[in-house]
Every structure is written in C-alpha cells, then in structure tokens.
Design an enzyme around this catalytic site. Structure first.
Site, PDB file in Angstrom:
ATOM      1  N   GLU A  27     -55.849  -0.848  34.003  1.00  0.00           N
ATOM      2  CA  GLU A  27     -56.872  -0.736  32.944  1.00  0.00           C
ATOM      3  C   GLU A  27     -56.559  -1.654  31.771  1.00  0.00           C
ATOM      4  O   GLU A  27     -55.440  -2.177  31.655  1.00  0.00           O
ATOM      5  CB  GLU A  27     -56.998   0.707  32.467  1.00  0.00           C
ATOM      6  N   LYS A 161     -51.013  13.382  27.991  1.00  0.00           N
ATOM      7  CA  LYS A 161     -50.199  13.553  26.797  1.00  0.00           C
ATOM      8  C   LYS A 161     -50.311  14.947  26.227  1.00  0.00           C
ATOM      9  O   LYS A 161     -51.370  15.547  26.267  1.00  0.00           O
ATOM     10  CB  LYS A 161     -50.675  12.570  25.729  1.00  0.00           C
TER      11      LYS A 161
HETATM   12  N1  PSU Z   1     -54.061   8.280  27.226  1.00  0.00           N
HETATM   13  C1  PSU Z   1     -52.928   7.587  27.003  1.00  0.00           C
HETATM   14  N2  PSU Z   1     -52.994   6.259  26.693  1.00  0.00           N
HETATM   15  C2  PSU Z   1     -54.171   5.596  26.656  1.00  0.00           C
HETATM   16  C3  PSU Z   1     -55.366   6.340  26.935  1.00  0.00           C
HETATM   17  C4  PSU Z   1     -55.247   7.660  27.203  1.00  0.00           C
HETATM   18  O1  PSU Z   1     -51.862   8.185  27.073  1.00  0.00           O
HETATM   19  O2  PSU Z   1     -54.200   4.394  26.368  1.00  0.00           O
HETATM   20  C5  PSU Z   1     -56.672   5.628  26.995  1.00  0.00           C
HETATM   21  C6  PSU Z   1     -57.082   5.470  28.468  1.00  0.00           C
HETATM   22  O3  PSU Z   1     -57.808   4.264  28.612  1.00  0.00           O
HETATM   23  C7  PSU Z   1     -58.000   6.664  28.697  1.00  0.00           C
HETATM   24  C8  PSU Z   1     -58.688   6.743  27.353  1.00  0.00           C
HETATM   25  O4  PSU Z   1     -58.910   6.497  29.759  1.00  0.00           O
HETATM   26  O5  PSU Z   1     -57.670   6.450  26.396  1.00  0.00           O
HETATM   27  C9  PSU Z   1     -59.276   8.102  27.114  1.00  0.00           C
HETATM   28  O6  PSU Z   1     -59.995   8.068  25.936  1.00  0.00           O
HETATM   29  P1  PSU Z   1     -60.964   9.288  25.549  1.00  0.00           P
HETATM   30  O7  PSU Z   1     -60.037  10.442  25.305  1.00  0.00           O
HETATM   31  O8  PSU Z   1     -61.693   8.813  24.341  1.00  0.00           O
HETATM   32  O9  PSU Z   1     -61.861   9.500  26.746  1.00  0.00           O
END
Ligand code: PSU
Ligand code: MN
Length: 308
Positions: A27, A161
């Site tokens: 990604e 996380k």
């Molecule tokens: N969790 C992490 N590091 C990240 C992300 C999530 O530990 O960089 C990024 C990933 O690209 C994930 C996105 O798909 O954040 C999720 O964002 P949201 O919670 O806004 O859907």
C-alpha cells in the site's frame, strides 16, 4: 472505459505477471500518511527488497494522473514520499481520485481492490484499520473491515493498533465473515506488541496452510479475503505496558483537538511517534519488513513454489 486504460504496470511487475511469478502488493498510505519523510521512502524501498530477497516481486500501488500504478519506479516513489496534498484513498474515493486526476495513496481497502484488479492475491502492510475506541458514539469503523468481505486478497499485517478497540474490531471482522489468522501463535497481535491479550479466532503455522485456505475459499465460492496477523519480531516489540500510556495520551489529545474522520489515524500515529521519541517508527519498520517476508512466502506457495 476499459481497465487497461486505467492500470499501468511497472516493467518489473509487468514481466512478473506475464511469466506467472509470485507478486506481493504494497500500500501507499503508509508512505504518505503513516511515516515521515525520508524514512517513509527508505522503508518502502527496504520492504520491496525484502520481497525480492524472498523470491517474489513487489508491487507498490498508488494513483497518479488518472491511473492506478502497479509497481512504482524509484523516481515515482521519491515524488510520492515528498508530495503534499496526496489524497488518502479508500473504497469510497478510488474512482473519484482517478476521475479528478489527483495523486492518491491507497489504504488497505483501496489496495485490496487495486491488487485484485491487477491479478495480485497477496498484500503486505503494517496494520489494518479497525473499530475506533468510542465507535458506539462516533461510528468510526474503517472501511478496511468491510473490504475483507468483498475482495479476495490475503492481507498480512501485524494485527491492529491498540489505538483501536481491538475486541470490537475482531467482532466486526467475524460479522463480515473474515478469517483472522494469527501466524505462529494463539494471540491476536497488537502491532507494536506481540499480543493484545486476546486470542485470535484462527491460528496457522505455515505459509502453505494460509495459501491453501485462500484457494479453498475461492473453490467454495466464498467472497472476500483473509487477514493474516503476523506478530512483530520479539527483539523489535514495545511491550503493552510501555506503549499504553502513550496511546492514552494521544487519544486524549485527539479528542481535545476535535480530530475526526480520515485524520484520526495519521494524527495518532504522529503523536505516538513523538511521544515514544521515534521508537514506534523503528518498530513499524521492523514489522512491515517481517510482514513482507511472510507475504512473499504465501505468494510463492500460491504459485506452487517452495520458500526461497
Ligand atoms: N494502521 C496503521 N498504519 C497505517 C494505517 C493504518 O497501523 O498506516 C493506514 C492504512 O492505510 C489503513 C488506513 O488502511 O490507515 C486506515 O485508515 P482509516 O482508519 O481512516 O480507515
Ligand atoms: Mn475512520
């Protein structure tokens, strides 16, 4: 509009895809919104090298000038890693970002969609989005979770996380029918820590089993992908008791500052980076590389090849 006008393969990935070599998708939100420059670009390169060393071909995905780029050149990676105003693209934004010709970094959800369009079945990342704490009031549940019920890609991450509500995240994944497979241990890992104190629903100890399960789902006609939760290497982990107070503080500050929607995850990551004096980033780099190695093994197993 045909798909071939939208997908742009790098020479390395194009060659791998015509010869049927194993490919691992990566990604780009982790590059633009997850890590600071220049460690973001250095890490992206190092992760690609791990995949090559493990006998597979890396394909970092990003959106540029109306196209989905499958594999980035060194120059494209440098540009993306320093660019401002990059859209954080999930399922909801993918078509719009391409239509507007803007630069977009793909989240887990969007990367799964793009990987599948490009014929790639395995994807390595750091952690997935999930159910945020307080979601019963904010309704903040990452679109990553629903994506797993739709798109047949096996994603390797170090769990989710502890900034999230992990019990609720596991419940929602179960509701969506997502296999959550802990690799080599019983517990569900919590990104910086090897365990979150909860058992994962499933456990597998080999890449071959994970690949077989991916293929079995396809044979059964079950839509969607799998989430492989790969614990951070022991020597790189920050134990839960050490990271928890920083997480609490970052969450409090997010609430005080009214941070919401797409900004929540990047804000928390940045604050925890500052509060741990950079240690969270060292951890993050180690676990992404570890996930890349396992993803390469799974991609090889899917291609009927032994580990390199
Ligand atoms: N969790 C992490 N590091 C990240 C992300 C999530 O530990 O960089 C990024 C990933 O690209 C994930 C996105 O798909 O954040 C999720 O964002 P949201 O919670 O806004 O859907
Ligand atoms: Mn969200």
């Amino acid at each position: 509009m045909s798909l071939s006008n939208v997908l742009s393969f790098s020479p390395e990935v194009a060659a791998a895809s015509t010869t049927g070599r194993p490919i691992v998708a990566l990604e780009s939100t982790i590059i633009t919104h997850g890590m600071p420059w220049p460690q973001n670009v250095e890490t992206a390169r190092a992760v690609e090298d791990e995949i090559r060393a493990a006998g597979a071909v890396p394909a970092t995905l990003a959106l540029m000038a109306g196209r989905i780029h499958v594999g980035l050149t060194g120059e494209q990676l440098q540009t993306l890693g320093q660019a401002r105003d990059v859209m954080k693209v999930s399922r909801a934004d993918l078509a719009a970002c391409l239509a507007m010709g803007r630069t977009g970094a793909t989240t887990v959800a969007a990367t799964m969609i793009c990987a599948h369009l490009a014929g790639i079945s395995v994807f390595a990342t750091g952690g997935i989005g999930g159910v945020h704490r307080g979601a019963e009031l904010s309704f903040d549940i990452s679109a990553d979770l629903a994506e797993f019920s739709l798109t047949p890609v096996t994603v390797v991450g170090a769990g989710a996380k502890a900034i999230l509500d992990l019990p609720k995240t596991l419940e929602v994944l179960e509701t969506y029918g997502v296999p959550v497979i802990a690799y080599g241990q019983d517990d569900f890992p919590a990104f910086w820590s090897r365990s979150c104190g909860l058992k994962a629903p499933l456990r597998m100890d080999s890449a071959a089993q994970i690949a077989a399960s991916h293929q079995m789902r396809a044979a059964l006609g079950i839509a969607g992908g799998q989430f492989v939760a790969n614990p951070i290497p022991l020597d790189a982990e920050i134990p839960r008791a050490e990271i928890d107070p920083f997480i609490e503080q970052a969450l409090k500050e997010a609430a005080t500052n009214g941070i919401s929607a797409k900004a929540v995850t990047p804000f928390l990551l940045q604050r925890i980076f500052e509060l741990t004096q950079g240690r969270s980033l060292t951890c993050n780099i180690a676990l992404v590389k570890n996930n890349a190695r396992l993803a390469a093994k799974i991609a090889r197993a899917l291609a009927g090849l032994p580990a390199a």
